[in-house]
Write a protein that holds these residues in place. Structure first.
Motif: not given
Length: 450
Positions: A223, A228, A262, A258, A55, A230
């Motif tokens: 994410f 990016r 996603m 979360s 990530s 989150g």
């Protein structure tokens, strides 16, 4: 406990402003790893950065500390634009990274190489760092004489000896056994809270949700594709924190929710084609495929079939001994093949998944081939194989890079070949670099090797 507003009002010791970072893959393709990252580590806070493998967590750490330069955006240290490595930062990595030919004392001294100090001041600083981390009787020991936990203590002492304003931990506890890791976590929290050595802030990268909630005053979730920011979560729990407390579990649940939402969203089924529209066997969505071996997908299906009471994705992760992010990738792979469904936090075999489990080897291969054929990304290869006997792998990788610009095309290609080989749809000649349709006897030989 300091409130979130009070923390955010403090000056930043390290900061990223609108940072984007791209790399060139081994095949020469540009891969965007981070996009528009705004992140600040404030004075006095312990900030945890969470996310799945791939990530961009470690890339954020490297940009934040000045180890790598952003492709665009700014990296700041104490409000000043970084030009090289931030001198007020020290890093502890996952691997112990000690020099085996140096003693504990000499390894710790490496942390002072860039400092101009008197011999007496240098010796005092080294002794203090070694005592601080509980290795007072091991000055003359070599790394081979120490346990894993003690070697990581040396790494931490080396990071602390220069009295950094910011200590960065890059998966620093993941290579340790559970008890050793827990002990080191508590000692680091005590060191940070005592402020005796001038340590103002800690920035930790981890994939362990419980670890982040146990240690951090603020948790940020990254994410992927491209990386990016989150969820940003304040953690006001007092120290020491009880992992069994309802509030601790509530925060863990928010982070779980979360990441799961996603990665495994409950997407509606695709609409049927409009009247007069050609019906394609491929889905309309161009989906990424997780870099998961076929054997792990099969293993998940066997577990779900053998233990139907085991449904919760967190419990499955504990049961198979995988980190949460890796478990999600395996589940995602099974889900895009329509072998499992993921309502909320549960993982359930679909009717097709149960039929797959009940089938013999040939039947499983047939079902797998049918599901692979539905994935639009595979039509990049399959359409070409309809027209040509062999295809150059570099051509396919280039097409994959265009279709999925935020995925590593080489890794995606490797996964496609592994899945296609198990399905009997395609194979790769590693000597010529050509992709081809295997003969039936070849497919039968390799179908269980994926």
């Amino acid at each position: 406990m300091t409130t979130l507003n009070e923390t955010l009002a403090r000056p930043a010791v390290a900061e990223l402003c609108a940072v984007t970072k791209s790399y060139r893959t081994a095949g020469g393709h540009e891969l965007k790893v981070l996009e528009n990252i705004d992140l600040a580590v404030r004075e006095g806070e312990l900030l945890a950065l969470l996310g799945q493998s791939g990530s961009g967590k470690s890339t954020i750490l490297r940009c934040l500390t000045g180890l790598v330069e952003p492709t665009s955006g700014r990296a700041l240290g104490n409000g000043e634009l970084l030009a090289g490595v931030n001198p007020g930062v020290s890093i502890v990595f996952q691997t112990f990274a000690l020099y085996p030919w140096l003693t504990v004392e000499q390894n710790v001294a490496v942390g002072l190489m860039s400092r101009r100090m008197s011999r007496a001041g240098r010796t005092a600083a080294i002794d203090h760092a070694i005592e601080l981390i509980g290795l007072g009787n091991y000055h003359a020991a070599y790394p081979r004489e120490l346990s894993g936990g003690m070697r990581q203590r040396v790494g931490i002492a080396r990071a602390l000896v220069s009295q950094p304003k910011l200590l960065c931990l890059d998966e620093a506890f993941s290579a340790l056994d559970v008890l050793t890791a827990e002990n080191l976590r508590q000692e680091l929290i005590s060191l940070w809270r005592s402020k005796e050595n001038g340590l103002s802030s800690i920035f930790m990268v981890t994939h362990n949700i419980e670890e982040a909630v146990e240690m951090a005053t603020r948790v940020v979730v990254v994410f992927p594709r491209p990386g990016r920011l989150g969820l940003v979560l304040d953690n006001p729990l007092p120290y020491p924190r009880d992992p069994k407390s309802p509030e601790f579990q509530r925060l863990v649940g928010i982070i779980h929710e979360s990441i799961t939402t996603m990665t495994l969203p409950d997407l509606p089924p695709e609409a049927p084609p409009a009247p007069g529209q050609a019906i394609s066997r491929a889905r309309s969505r161009m989906e990424s495929i997780p870099a998961v071996p076929v054997a792990q997908i099969l293993g998940l299906l066997e577990i779900l079939d053998g233990a139907p009471e085991l449904k919760n994705i967190y419990e499955i992760s504990d049961d198979i001994g995988k980190e949460f992010g890796e478990t999600i990738s395996i589940v995602k792979a099974a889900e895009i093949l329509e072998l499992v469904d993921t309502p909320k936090h549960d993982v359930e075999l679909t009717g097709l998944g149960r039929r797959f489990i009940a089938s013999d080897r040939a039947g499983r291969r047939t079902i797998f081939a049918e599901q692979v054929f539905k994935l639009r990304i595979f039509h990049i290869i399959l359409a070409l194989l309809d027209a040509y006997e062999e295809i150059d792998s570099e051509r396919i990788v280039k097409d994959v890079a265009s279709a999925l610009p935020y995925d590593n095309p080489e890794k995606t290609f490797e996964t496609m070949i592994a899945w296609g080989r198990y399905a009997g749809l395609m194979d790769l000649n590693t000597k010529t670099g050509k992709v081809f349709v295997p003969r039936d006897e070849d497919a039968e030989t390799t179908s269980e090797a994926g």
